[in-house]
Design an enzyme around this catalytic site. Sequence first.
Site, PDB file in Angstrom:
ATOM      1  N   LYS A   4       4.563  -8.765   2.851  1.00 46.35           N
ATOM      2  CA  LYS A   4       3.393  -8.647   1.976  1.00 46.35           C
ATOM      3  C   LYS A   4       3.744  -7.836   0.718  1.00 46.35           C
ATOM      4  CE  LYS A   4      -0.039  -9.052   5.733  1.00 46.35           C
ATOM      5  NZ  LYS A   4      -1.051  -8.300   6.534  1.00 46.35           N
ATOM      6  N   TYR A  44      -5.732 -17.378   4.870  1.00 46.63           N
ATOM      7  CA  TYR A  44      -6.576 -16.426   5.604  1.00 46.63           C
ATOM      8  C   TYR A  44      -7.986 -16.956   5.852  1.00 46.63           C
ATOM      9  CZ  TYR A  44      -3.252 -12.485   5.559  1.00 46.63           C
ATOM     10  OH  TYR A  44      -2.180 -11.645   5.788  1.00 46.63           O
ATOM     11  N   ASN A 107      -0.202  -3.208   5.903  1.00 51.34           N
ATOM     12  CA  ASN A 107       0.639  -3.247   7.106  1.00 51.34           C
ATOM     13  C   ASN A 107       1.897  -4.103   6.959  1.00 51.34           C
ATOM     14  OD1 ASN A 107      -0.598  -5.710   7.232  1.00 51.34           O
ATOM     15  ND2 ASN A 107      -1.550  -5.411   9.232  1.00 51.34           N
ATOM     16  N   HIS A 110       3.078 -10.222   7.490  1.00 49.52           N
ATOM     17  CA  HIS A 110       2.273 -11.207   8.218  1.00 49.52           C
ATOM     18  C   HIS A 110       3.184 -11.959   9.165  1.00 49.52           C
ATOM     19  CE1 HIS A 110      -0.381 -14.517   9.229  1.00 49.52           C
ATOM     20  NE2 HIS A 110       0.654 -15.308   9.007  1.00 49.52           N
ATOM     21  N   GLU A 121       1.089 -22.882   8.954  1.00 50.83           N
ATOM     22  CA  GLU A 121       1.478 -21.959   7.882  1.00 50.83           C
ATOM     23  C   GLU A 121       2.789 -22.392   7.228  1.00 50.83           C
ATOM     24  OE1 GLU A 121       1.199 -18.074   9.755  1.00 50.83           O
ATOM     25  OE2 GLU A 121      -0.975 -18.262   9.946  1.00 50.83           O
TER      26      GLU A 121
HETATM   27  P1  IDP Z   1      -2.221  -9.736  12.121  1.00 54.90           P
HETATM   28  O1  IDP Z   1      -1.696  -9.648  10.714  1.00 54.90           O
HETATM   29  O2  IDP Z   1      -1.626  -8.681  12.993  1.00 54.90           O
HETATM   30  O3  IDP Z   1      -2.113 -11.117  12.705  1.00 54.90           O
HETATM   31  P2  IDP Z   1      -5.091 -10.275  11.834  1.00 54.90           P
HETATM   32  O4  IDP Z   1      -6.138  -9.818  12.794  1.00 54.90           O
HETATM   33  O5  IDP Z   1      -4.750 -11.719  11.810  1.00 54.90           O
HETATM   34  O6  IDP Z   1      -3.791  -9.370  12.058  1.00 54.90           O
HETATM   35  O7  IDP Z   1      -5.590  -9.818  10.383  1.00 54.90           O
HETATM   36  C1  IDP Z   1      -4.930 -10.289   9.237  1.00 54.90           C
HETATM   37  C2  IDP Z   1      -4.692  -9.134   8.286  1.00 54.90           C
HETATM   38  O8  IDP Z   1      -5.958  -8.667   7.819  1.00 54.90           O
HETATM   39  C3  IDP Z   1      -4.034  -7.895   8.914  1.00 54.90           C
HETATM   40  O9  IDP Z   1      -2.634  -7.991   8.955  1.00 54.90           O
HETATM   41  C4  IDP Z   1      -4.508  -6.818   7.980  1.00 54.90           C
HETATM   42  O10 IDP Z   1      -3.721  -6.795   6.782  1.00 54.90           O
HETATM   43  C5  IDP Z   1      -5.912  -7.274   7.625  1.00 54.90           C
HETATM   44  N1  IDP Z   1      -6.910  -6.659   8.489  1.00 54.90           N
HETATM   45  C6  IDP Z   1      -7.213  -7.017   9.762  1.00 54.90           C
HETATM   46  N2  IDP Z   1      -8.190  -6.237  10.254  1.00 54.90           N
HETATM   47  C7  IDP Z   1      -8.521  -5.394   9.257  1.00 54.90           C
HETATM   48  C8  IDP Z   1      -9.473  -4.342   9.143  1.00 54.90           C
HETATM   49  O11 IDP Z   1     -10.228  -4.020  10.068  1.00 54.90           O
HETATM   50  N3  IDP Z   1      -9.521  -3.685   7.924  1.00 54.90           N
HETATM   51  C9  IDP Z   1      -8.687  -4.008   6.888  1.00 54.90           C
HETATM   52  N4  IDP Z   1      -7.787  -4.982   6.955  1.00 54.90           N
HETATM   53  C10 IDP Z   1      -7.693  -5.671   8.128  1.00 54.90           C
HETATM   54 MG    MG Z   2      -3.089 -12.875  12.166  1.00 56.33          MG
END
Ligand code: IDP
Ligand code: MG
Length: 145
Positions: A4, A44, A107, A110, A121
């Site tokens: 990212k 997304y 984080n 992805h 994807e």
């Molecule tokens: P993942 O990336 O571990 O698969 P997902 O639940 O698919 O997690 O969520 C996609 C992305 O959305 C996460 O990597 C994170 O960057 C963001 N995200 C998910 N939950 C939250 C939240 O509660 N607050 C802010 N950003 C979030």
């Molecule tokens: Mg995800």
Amino acid sequence: MIVKPDGVQRGLTGEILKRLEQRGLKFIGLKMIRIDRALAEQHYGIHKGKGFYESLVSYITSGPVVVAVVEGPSAVAAVRTTVGKTNPAEADAGTIRGDFAVSIGRNLIHASDSPENAVKEINLFFSAAERLAWDRSADAWILED
Ligand code: IDP
Ligand code: MG
């Protein structure tokens, strides 16, 4: 997987790719791109309507990213265990998020969450010509018959 914008800006692209590569996963597609809003909304789409959706789209479109296709036994599970939990505060030390991140909205990486979504994807981000079939000479030492 996608490094990212925070991963690219922090100079962690090499470190992140290295961890997947040294585990034995094989890169069969790799490029730097800038994700635009339309592509971010497709990628997304599953999160549309959630409270963090707008900030997520804004984050993923905020700068260049590095996208990759990796191959290997149970590749989706292998990548996700190397990546760590979504919330870096809960991610184990030794994982990418556990070692380099503290915020759920920053984080670093992805990773597809199922083989079905990985196929979707990959097709979203890579043309057929950008996916390379190649023989890796180390395979005999990484993969069991
Ligand atoms: P993942 O990336 O571990 O698969 P997902 O639940 O698919 O997690 O969520 C996609 C992305 O959305 C996460 O990597 C994170 O960057 C963001 N995200 C998910 N939950 C939250 C939240 O509660 N607050 C802010 N950003 C979030
Ligand atoms: Mg995800």
